[in-house]
Design an enzyme around this catalytic site. Structure first.
Site: not given
Ligand code: PMP
Length: 344
Positions: A48
């Site tokens: 992120k």
């Molecule tokens: N794994 C974790 C620990 C996350 O915080 C997130 C984000 N919500 C994701 C996977 C998935 O990534 P994305 O939001 O880019 O689909």
């Protein structure tokens, strides 16, 4: 300081360029080679960081954000941490509306990074005024000089991964990647990375990982929103009870669903066998790999890239706590807890 010493101006310069690490034990009996893009190597310990930096810098470029302004977001923790980190360096206030499903560690961490945190009930519908989406929207309307990151509905989330994660993986595999397997929450990671990779080679197979209790897989297959798919589950950051526009469903070839219990055990297995201390969704993605392997998905010569989104330290009171695992009913006669502490 002397110029020949490599020094970074600030922590933000360390975002991205995370390593691709070969998995040597977990997939030893599988056909193909397996590599993990380990996003815990970002300074905020998750993927992120990439979107926080990209979205905030884009708002600056457009003149929307000026020093002293406020950045607002809904988050399961990781995005919040990254936004808080970027806000500190760039001089913004940070307000975060988080789900009550987030671990206590994550919430304390956000507060430690100077964020104002609102904890909102997890098991209400997205349009309920108490949901973290509605709370964030309201705070944005009420706070002058604020930007709402809105990661589930922001195209810049996809662009961040199109600009960084995708090109990095292409370079690191020298174009020899055959499969990309990634968890889908907002969908930004898988959609942006896949877009870049498919532009280089449309044959690369893109597999999304979803949770039981989430609508994404069913929506992908039917393009219909099925309320019956939605029920509470434990994994944070994976799956959704709404359809995010930050997910490009057309670019994803298929979705695989995983359970809370198997994902938790698989995350522990990654730590114990590969020496990579990773989060719950890294367990989810490797659980999907196990299921795909059983279904005969991989063959000799394949180069499979999985994304490990964050670090295990964020789950000490959850999947890495034997007590929590027992409370969930995740231990049975077939599974093992961590080694007992020896009282000396
Ligand atoms: N794994 C974790 C620990 C996350 O915080 C997130 C984000 N919500 C994701 C996977 C998935 O990534 P994305 O939001 O880019 O689909």
């Amino acid at each position: 300081m002397k110029k020949n010493i490599q020094v970074f101006d600030n922590v933000l310069q360390l975002i991205g360029n995370t390593p691709l690490i070969k998995l040597n034990r977990m997939t030893a009996d599988y056909d193909g080679e397996f590599y993990a893009k380990v996003e815990a190597f970002n300074p905020g310990h998750s993927s992120k960081d990439r979107i926080a930096l990209h979205i905030i810098e884009e708002a600056e470029r457009q003149g929307i954000l000026t020093p002293g302004d406020t950045v607002i977001e809904t988050t399961s923790g990781n995005t919040g941490f990254s936004i808080a980190m970027v806000s500190i360096i760039k001089g913004y206030k940070c307000i975060l509306a988080v789900s009550s499903k987030s671990s206590a560690d994550k919430i304390d961490m956000l507060k430690s990074m100077g964020a104002q945190v609102y904890v909102c009930p997890a098991h209400v519908s997205a349009d309920d005024p108490r949901s973290y989406y509605e709370v964030a929207k309201r705070l944005h309307e009420e706070t002058k000089g604020s930007v709402y990151i809105n990661q589930y509905f922001n195209q810049l989330n996809i662009d961040a991964h199109y600009n960084s994660t995708g090109p990095e993986i292409w370079k690191q595999t020298e174009g020899h990647i055959t499969h990309l397997i990634a968890c889908s929450g907002t969908g930004g990671t898988i959609s942006g990375t896949a877009k870049y990779l498919k532009e280089q080679n449309p044959k690369i197979k893109i597999i999304g990982v979803d949770a039981y209790g989430s609508v994404l897989k069913k929506y992908h297959e039917t393009r219909e929103f099925d309320h019956d798919e939605i029920y509470p589950y434990r994994i944070e950051g994976l799956g959704k009870n709404l359809i995010p526009t930050a997910t490009d469903f057309d670019i994803i070839d298929e979705f695989v669903k995983v359970t809370d219990e198997e994902s938790a055990h698989t995350a522990r297995q990654i730590s114990r066998t590969e020496g990579l201390f990773v989060g719950y969704t890294s367990g989810a993605v490797m659980q999907a790999v196990k299921q795909l392997n059983e279904a005969g998905e991989f063959k000799t010569g394949d180069n499979v890239v999985v994304i490990f989104p964050d670090h295990g330290s964020r789950y000490m009171s959850k999947i890495y706590s034997d007590k929590w695992m027992e409370e969930q009913g995740f231990f049975d006669s077939k599974t093992v807890s961590t080694l007992e502490t020896i009282q000396y």
